[in-house]
Scaffold this motif. Structure first.
Motif, PDB file in Angstrom:
ATOM      1  N   ASP A  30       0.830  -1.202   0.000  1.00 12.37           N
ATOM      2  CA  ASP A  30       0.000   0.000   0.000  1.00 12.37           C
ATOM      3  C   ASP A  30       0.869   1.258   0.000  1.00 12.37           C
ATOM      4  OD1 ASP A  30      -2.000  -1.856   0.324  1.00 12.37           O
ATOM      5  OD2 ASP A  30      -2.483  -1.296   2.390  1.00 12.37           O
ATOM      6  N   PHE A  31       0.393   2.305  -0.681  1.00 14.74           N
ATOM      7  CA  PHE A  31       1.023   3.621  -0.631  1.00 14.74           C
ATOM      8  C   PHE A  31      -0.071   4.666  -0.485  1.00 14.74           C
ATOM      9  CE2 PHE A  31       4.326   1.129  -2.648  1.00 14.74           C
ATOM     10  CZ  PHE A  31       5.478   1.603  -2.035  1.00 14.74           C
ATOM     11  N   PHE A  32      -0.028   5.371   0.659  1.00 12.79           N
ATOM     12  CA  PHE A  32      -1.046   6.353   0.995  1.00 12.79           C
ATOM     13  C   PHE A  32      -0.414   7.716   1.281  1.00 12.79           C
ATOM     14  CE2 PHE A  32      -3.563   2.529   1.615  1.00 12.79           C
ATOM     15  CZ  PHE A  32      -4.838   2.944   1.222  1.00 12.79           C
ATOM     16  N   PRO A  33      -1.230   8.759   1.426  1.00 17.11           N
ATOM     17  CA  PRO A  33      -0.681  10.100   1.667  1.00 17.11           C
ATOM     18  C   PRO A  33       0.295  10.189   2.831  1.00 17.11           C
ATOM     19  CG  PRO A  33      -2.970  10.277   1.051  1.00 17.11           C
ATOM     20  CD  PRO A  33      -2.689   8.809   1.189  1.00 17.11           C
ATOM     21  N   ASP A  34       0.057   9.436   3.885  1.00 17.60           N
ATOM     22  CA  ASP A  34       0.980   9.471   5.027  1.00 17.60           C
ATOM     23  C   ASP A  34       2.387   9.049   4.640  1.00 17.60           C
ATOM     24  OD1 ASP A  34      -1.005  10.348   6.665  1.00 17.60           O
ATOM     25  OD2 ASP A  34      -1.356   8.432   7.676  1.00 17.60           O
TER      26      ASP A  34
END
Length: 276
Positions: A30-34
């Motif tokens: 996963d790659f998220f804004p955080d």
């Protein structure tokens, strides 16, 4: 305002994201804004444009939701089926969200003539009424048809992703350069300095392998139609964020401050019509 004009987010799905093969284990998560926000801050970048990685309206909704929740995401380039008979209705639906700035279809996965078919061009024709841009993602052998596409829509804003994906690893340039020069003659076309390390030798590239390609892009487009993009997290296959940003930042030191500012944010803010 410094802008990263090209990056992605995703919740990894092994079926949907089958393009992430065994050689790409680094980004098989996963790659998220955080995961991105601190990297932008550490590099003095004020915001980014999130670009679709999946061909679905669900992807567009996902990115718009993230933009609504995270102020540093200044815009979204989503996906809408440009060949659909109800394309105008769908573009109108998404355009109600102020973060929806443009559309991309992964043309590199299609046959070379896909972009010249009537249904696709009908979709491109609808973008202007909603003031939306179009990101061109193609391989070098698709650049000639990309030129034919932009010629038919002189009032439409286009931007070429990843320099048209030249073969940096093998140092190939001649045919690519000629097509880039022809494409750049159209003032409605911009270009992203993005996706370069992944077209080089992932494990052994050096900045000087990439500099000649940046030089050709600047010579062709000028600094007012070029924008920096990291292509994070895909870039992690070949380099860390600061290394990727460093290639562009170091090369453009020779330019004037205004020219540097254009490449590092001004062109992206103008092209995508971003707000601070």
């Amino acid at each position: 305002m410094k802008i990263d004009s090209h990056q992605h987010f995703w919740k990894y799905d092994p079926i949907r994201d089958s393009w992430i093969d065994d050689s790409m284990e680094t980004i098989r998560r996963d790659f998220f804004p955080d995961d991105l926000e601190d990297l932008l801050e550490q590099n003095g970048i004020d915001g980014c444009v999130a670009v679709q990685a999946d061909q679905s309206e669900k992807e567009t909704e996902f990115l718009l939701h993230l933009a609504n929740e995270n102020n540093f995401i200044k815009g979204v380039v989503g996906w809408v089926d440009l060949c659909a008979s109800n394309v105008s209705e769908r573009l109108g639906h998404f355009s109600k969200n102020p973060y929806f700035k443009g559309v991309r279809h992964i043309l590199q996965a299609e046959n070379n003539d896909f972009m010249l078919q009537k249904s696709f061009q009908h979709g491109i024709e609808q973008l202007k009424q909603f003031d939306l841009s179009y990101d061109i993602l193609v391989f070098p052998n698709q650049l000639k048809n990309s030129i034919a596409l932009v010629e038919r829509f002189p009032e439409q804003r286009f931007v070429l992703d990843h320099l048209g994906k030249p073969n940096i690893k093998d140092g190939e340039m001649d045919n690519w350069r000629a097509d880039i020069e022809a494409l750049a003659k159209h003032p409605n076309v911009y270009c992203k300095l993005s996706g370069m390390v992944t077209e080089a030798d992932w494990n052994n590239w050096k900045p000087h392998d990439i500099y000649p390609y940046i030089e050709k892009i600047i010579n062709a487009f000028g600094t007012d139609r070029i924008m920096y993009g990291s292509d994070w997290p895909v870039c992690l296959l070949a380099g860390k964020y600061d290394e990727v940003f460093g290639i562009v930042k170091e090369y453009i030191r020779q330019l004037t401050k205004d020219e540097q500012n254009n490449i590092l944010g001004g062109a992206a803010a103008s092209f995508y019509k971003l707000s601070a």
